[in-house]
Scaffold this motif. Structure first.
Motif, mmCIF file in Angstrom:
data_model
loop_
_atom_site.group_PDB
_atom_site.id
_atom_site.type_symbol
_atom_site.label_atom_id
_atom_site.label_comp_id
_atom_site.label_asym_id
_atom_site.label_seq_id
_atom_site.Cartn_x
_atom_site.Cartn_y
_atom_site.Cartn_z
ATOM 1 N N MET A 149 0.835 -1.165 0.000
ATOM 2 C CA MET A 149 0.000 0.000 0.000
ATOM 3 C C MET A 149 0.892 1.244 0.000
ATOM 4 O O MET A 149 1.868 1.314 0.724
ATOM 5 C CB MET A 149 -0.902 0.008 1.236
ATOM 6 C CG MET A 149 -1.631 1.295 1.368
ATOM 7 S SD MET A 149 -2.432 1.747 2.916
ATOM 8 C CE MET A 149 -2.940 0.292 3.696
ATOM 9 N N VAL A 150 0.549 2.234 -0.807
ATOM 10 C CA VAL A 150 1.279 3.489 -0.873
ATOM 11 C C VAL A 150 0.533 4.522 -0.036
ATOM 12 O O VAL A 150 -0.662 4.731 -0.218
ATOM 13 C CB VAL A 150 1.403 3.981 -2.337
ATOM 14 C CG1 VAL A 150 2.097 5.321 -2.386
ATOM 15 C CG2 VAL A 150 2.131 2.950 -3.174
ATOM 16 N N ILE A 151 1.248 5.148 0.896
ATOM 17 C CA ILE A 151 0.647 6.168 1.755
ATOM 18 C C ILE A 151 1.125 7.533 1.267
ATOM 19 O O ILE A 151 2.320 7.747 1.050
ATOM 20 C CB ILE A 151 1.037 5.953 3.227
ATOM 21 C CG1 ILE A 151 0.547 4.578 3.695
ATOM 22 C CG2 ILE A 151 0.463 7.049 4.109
ATOM 23 C CD1 ILE A 151 1.001 4.196 5.087
ATOM 24 N N SER A 152 0.189 8.460 1.119
ATOM 25 C CA SER A 152 0.516 9.801 0.625
ATOM 26 C C SER A 152 1.393 10.547 1.632
ATOM 27 O O SER A 152 1.487 10.172 2.813
ATOM 28 C CB SER A 152 -0.770 10.603 0.396
ATOM 29 O OG SER A 152 -1.382 10.879 1.642
ATOM 30 N N LYS A 153 2.014 11.626 1.185
ATOM 31 C CA LYS A 153 2.826 12.452 2.082
ATOM 32 C C LYS A 153 1.969 12.979 3.225
ATOM 33 O O LYS A 153 2.391 12.985 4.375
ATOM 34 C CB LYS A 153 3.474 13.608 1.325
ATOM 35 C CG LYS A 153 4.287 14.499 2.268
ATOM 36 C CD LYS A 153 5.118 15.498 1.558
ATOM 37 C CE LYS A 153 5.933 16.403 2.419
ATOM 38 N NZ LYS A 153 5.789 16.402 3.834
ATOM 39 N N ARG A 154 0.756 13.408 2.921
ATOM 40 C CA ARG A 154 -0.156 13.902 3.964
ATOM 41 C C ARG A 154 -0.436 12.799 4.998
ATOM 42 O O ARG A 154 -0.459 13.039 6.195
ATOM 43 C CB ARG A 154 -1.448 14.378 3.319
ATOM 44 C CG ARG A 154 -2.392 15.020 4.272
ATOM 45 C CD ARG A 154 -3.579 15.603 3.539
ATOM 46 N NE ARG A 154 -4.537 16.108 4.484
ATOM 47 C CZ ARG A 154 -5.801 16.291 4.230
ATOM 48 N NH1 ARG A 154 -6.283 16.027 3.032
ATOM 49 N NH2 ARG A 154 -6.611 16.734 5.151
ATOM 50 N N GLY A 155 -0.627 11.572 4.525
ATOM 51 C CA GLY A 155 -0.859 10.437 5.413
ATOM 52 C C GLY A 155 0.358 10.129 6.270
ATOM 53 O O GLY A 155 0.252 9.844 7.461
ATOM 54 N N ASP A 181 2.697 12.283 7.096
ATOM 55 C CA ASP A 181 2.832 13.391 8.052
ATOM 56 C C ASP A 181 1.871 13.224 9.223
ATOM 57 O O ASP A 181 2.226 13.470 10.372
ATOM 58 C CB ASP A 181 2.583 14.733 7.356
ATOM 59 C CG ASP A 181 3.690 15.115 6.387
ATOM 60 O OD1 ASP A 181 4.786 14.502 6.434
ATOM 61 O OD2 ASP A 181 3.456 16.034 5.571
ATOM 62 N N PHE A 182 0.628 12.791 8.932
ATOM 63 C CA PHE A 182 -0.365 12.559 9.980
ATOM 64 C C PHE A 182 0.130 11.474 10.932
ATOM 65 O O PHE A 182 0.103 11.639 12.155
ATOM 66 C CB PHE A 182 -1.708 12.164 9.349
ATOM 67 C CG PHE A 182 -2.789 11.876 10.352
ATOM 68 C CD1 PHE A 182 -3.445 12.905 11.005
ATOM 69 C CD2 PHE A 182 -3.155 10.566 10.645
ATOM 70 C CE1 PHE A 182 -4.444 12.644 11.935
ATOM 71 C CE2 PHE A 182 -4.153 10.289 11.569
ATOM 72 C CZ PHE A 182 -4.803 11.340 12.211
ATOM 73 N N LYS A 183 0.601 10.358 10.389
ATOM 74 C CA LYS A 183 1.112 9.253 11.215
ATOM 75 C C LYS A 183 2.284 9.720 12.083
ATOM 76 O O LYS A 183 2.374 9.383 13.259
ATOM 77 C CB LYS A 183 1.531 8.079 10.327
ATOM 78 C CG LYS A 183 2.277 6.985 11.040
ATOM 79 C CD LYS A 183 1.463 5.782 11.252
ATOM 80 C CE LYS A 183 2.306 4.667 11.839
ATOM 81 N NZ LYS A 183 1.564 3.729 12.578
ATOM 82 N N SER A 184 3.163 10.532 11.526
ATOM 83 C CA SER A 184 4.305 11.048 12.273
ATOM 84 C C SER A 184 3.854 11.940 13.424
ATOM 85 O O SER A 184 4.392 11.868 14.537
ATOM 86 C CB SER A 184 5.228 11.821 11.328
ATOM 87 O OG SER A 184 6.317 12.346 12.023
ATOM 88 N N GLU A 185 2.849 12.771 13.172
ATOM 89 C CA GLU A 185 2.325 13.643 14.231
ATOM 90 C C GLU A 185 1.663 12.823 15.338
ATOM 91 O O GLU A 185 1.859 13.093 16.519
ATOM 92 C CB GLU A 185 1.329 14.643 13.648
ATOM 93 C CG GLU A 185 0.839 15.645 14.662
ATOM 94 C CD GLU A 185 -0.048 16.711 14.057
ATOM 95 O OE1 GLU A 185 -0.728 17.388 14.846
ATOM 96 O OE2 GLU A 185 -0.082 16.867 12.829
ATOM 97 N N VAL A 186 0.889 11.801 14.956
ATOM 98 C CA VAL A 186 0.259 10.919 15.942
ATOM 99 C C VAL A 186 1.323 10.221 16.784
ATOM 100 O O VAL A 186 1.225 10.154 18.007
ATOM 101 C CB VAL A 186 -0.669 9.884 15.256
ATOM 102 C CG1 VAL A 186 -1.100 8.803 16.231
ATOM 103 C CG2 VAL A 186 -1.879 10.579 14.659
ATOM 104 N N GLU A 187 2.371 9.725 16.128
ATOM 105 C CA GLU A 187 3.451 9.048 16.844
ATOM 106 C C GLU A 187 4.097 9.979 17.857
ATOM 107 O O GLU A 187 4.331 9.595 19.008
ATOM 108 C CB GLU A 187 4.495 8.531 15.860
ATOM 109 C CG GLU A 187 5.609 7.762 16.535
ATOM 110 C CD GLU A 187 6.556 7.105 15.545
ATOM 111 O OE1 GLU A 187 7.490 6.438 16.005
ATOM 112 O OE2 GLU A 187 6.362 7.248 14.322
ATOM 113 N N SER A 188 4.344 11.201 17.473
ATOM 114 C CA SER A 188 4.949 12.177 18.376
ATOM 115 C C SER A 188 4.049 12.451 19.577
ATOM 116 O O SER A 188 4.514 12.492 20.723
ATOM 117 C CB SER A 188 5.223 13.471 17.611
ATOM 118 O OG SER A 188 5.736 14.450 18.468
#
Length: 104
Positions: free
Chosen positions: A1-7, A9-16
């Motif tokens: 599955m390919v995740i968009s840059k926006r996706g 970025d969202f995952k990175s923010e949630v992780e933080s």
């Protein structure tokens, strides 16, 4: 599955955010355990929204590897809209799923 840059970025923010909470409040990783999620979605404005468009795949997927190993572990999901908050907000409570013996 390919995740968009926006996706991504969202995952990175949630992780933080989760790492910050875990350090401050001991938020557990549930591993392979079944879980229940309670969400309160605070929209950023009063525009009309469909609750299922805000509580679905992106939020559950963003928790993979942080709160649980796979989103198939979510056995109960409760979602409600809260009051409007500038910038929007999601409050999430993740607990162990407790099965209930039900007689019909």
């Amino acid at each position: 599955m390919v995740i968009s840059k926006r996706g991504r970025d969202f995952k990175s923010e949630v992780e933080s955010l989760i790492q910050t909470e875990r350090g401050e409040h001991g938020v557990p990783l549930f591993g392979k355990t079944l879980v229940s999620l309670d969400m309160v979605l605070h929209p950023p404005d009063k525009r009309r929204r469909d609750i299922d468009n805000f509580s679905g795949k992106s939020i559950l997927d963003s928790l993979i590897g942080l709160v649980y190993e796979d989103d198939s572990q979510v056995k109960k999901l409760t979602v409600e809209f809260g009051e409007v908050k500038k910038g929007g907000e999601l409050l999430l409570d993740c607990t162990l799923y407790e099965t209930q013996n039900r007689c019909i």
